[in-house]
Enzyme design. Structure first.
Site, PDB file in Angstrom:
ATOM      1  CG  ASP A 159      -1.994   1.006   1.176  1.00 39.15           C
ATOM      2  OD1 ASP A 159      -2.024   1.802   0.116  1.00 39.15           O
ATOM      3  OD2 ASP A 159      -2.558   1.434   2.263  1.00 39.15           O
ATOM      4  CE  LYS A 174      -3.570   5.331   0.813  1.00 40.93           C
ATOM      5  NZ  LYS A 174      -2.660   4.062   1.982  1.00 40.93           N
ATOM      6  NE  ARG A 202      -6.569   0.822  14.455  1.00 36.93           N
ATOM      7  CZ  ARG A 202      -6.746   2.055  14.367  1.00 36.93           C
ATOM      8  NH1 ARG A 202      -6.926   3.018  15.047  1.00 36.93           N
ATOM      9  NH2 ARG A 202      -7.655   2.318  13.221  1.00 36.93           N
TER      10      ARG A 202
HETATM   11  O1  C5P Z   1      -6.511  -0.978  12.232  1.00 39.64           O
HETATM   12  P1  C5P Z   1      -7.455  -0.723  11.223  1.00 39.64           P
HETATM   13  O2  C5P Z   1      -8.353  -2.154  10.814  1.00 39.64           O
HETATM   14  O3  C5P Z   1      -8.373   0.390  11.318  1.00 39.64           O
HETATM   15  O4  C5P Z   1      -6.591  -0.650   9.855  1.00 39.64           O
HETATM   16  C1  C5P Z   1      -6.929  -0.437   8.603  1.00 39.64           C
HETATM   17  C2  C5P Z   1      -6.054  -0.021   7.788  1.00 39.64           C
HETATM   18  O5  C5P Z   1      -6.420   0.456   6.532  1.00 39.64           O
HETATM   19  C3  C5P Z   1      -4.678   0.664   8.216  1.00 39.64           C
HETATM   20  O6  C5P Z   1      -3.548   0.458   7.518  1.00 39.64           O
HETATM   21  C4  C5P Z   1      -5.138   2.270   7.484  1.00 39.64           C
HETATM   22  O7  C5P Z   1      -4.144   2.998   7.398  1.00 39.64           O
HETATM   23  C5  C5P Z   1      -5.951   1.698   5.998  1.00 39.64           C
HETATM   24  N1  C5P Z   1      -7.040   2.552   5.736  1.00 39.64           N
HETATM   25  C6  C5P Z   1      -8.153   2.984   6.603  1.00 39.64           C
HETATM   26  N2  C5P Z   1      -8.900   3.672   5.857  1.00 39.64           N
HETATM   27  C7  C5P Z   1      -8.874   4.190   4.724  1.00 39.64           C
HETATM   28  C8  C5P Z   1      -8.064   3.981   4.026  1.00 39.64           C
HETATM   29  C9  C5P Z   1      -6.921   3.028   4.439  1.00 39.64           C
HETATM   30  O8  C5P Z   1      -8.296   2.480   7.730  1.00 39.64           O
HETATM   31  N3  C5P Z   1      -9.811   4.740   4.294  1.00 39.64           N
END
Ligand code: C5P
Length: 224
Positions: free
Chosen positions: A59, A61, A205
């Protein structure tokens, strides 16, 4: 059907990240490595994770001139990533060249609008209109450029899929039923996102910070 869950490995230290992945790897389908991981651990870190045998989602980007993005895309062939992200705002030519330069087995998906931005932020950059209009416009551009799909929320995926039936949709911001939401606001469950048409479920998480990450990953897997 293979497991659609990609674990977001947002853990700064390499050894704890590897230890977590080793524990949960039979209950997830892949692993997402972001910019922080790549900047901290570089090529060595990606190879270390790849040795654990799961598909890799890089990822990173990408957003630059077409020539630079195409060259970067070529440079990451060595990792054989399953999925790579670029910014749709980089424009059609950039996305076309990114896809052309990607390895045959790599899905190239576009980030439309970062969820950290709102309408005021858009206006400040000279983009007028709603965030939703901007997301749909960039999704159409990504489709026209020949990308495989986009990153979107579990709430948007149904709408986008109507217009892009065979799109590959990567969905973050997921929370299992009954869990805390943390800093994510518009959350849906992994199962809802899958039912709405998600191809890949990005989960961090809820697994990595769980008291028992294996049990958490297992429980999510069982709902799918
Ligand atoms: O810990 P969590 O489940 O919130 O992690 C979600 C992952 O997806 C993280 O790496 C975060 O940076 C990424 N992400 C997100 N929301 C977005 C785009 C990417 O949570 N809109």
């Amino acid at each position: 059907m293979s497991n659609p869950v990609y674990l977001a490995l947002d853990i700064p230290q390499l050894e704890p990240a590897k230890a977590l992945l080793t524990k949960v790897k039979s209950h997830i389908g892949g692993v997402k490595l972001g910019l922080e991981f790549f900047c901290a651990h570089g090529s060595h870190g990606v190879h270390e994770i790849a040795h654990l045998g799961l598909p890799i989602f890089l990822d990173l980007k990408f957003h630059d001139i077409p020539n630079t993005v195409a060259a970067a895309m070529q440079a990451i062939h060595v990792y054989q990533p399953a999925i790579v992200t670029v910014h749709a705002a980089g424009g059609r030519a950039m996305m076309e060249d990114a896809k052309a330069a990607a390895a045959a087995g790599t899905k190239v998906v576009a980030v439309t609008m970062l969820t950290s931005l709102d309408t005021n932020d858009l206006t400040a950059t000279g983009v007028y209109g709603s965030a939703e209009t901007q997301v749909m416009r960039l999704a159409e551009l990504a489709h026209a450029a020949g990308l495989d799909g986009i990153v979107c929320s579990g709430q948007e995926v149904g709408m986008v899929k109507k217009a892009w039936k065979d799109g590959y949709f990567v969905v973050p911001g997921l929370r299992p039923a009954g869990g805390g939401t943390g800093d994510q606001k518009r959350v849906v469950t992994p199962r809802q996102a899958r039912d709405n048409g998600a191809s890949v479920l990005v989960i961090g998480r809820p697994i990595s910070r769980a008291e028992d990450p294996v049990a958490a990953a297992r429980a999510i897997e069982a709902t799918l």
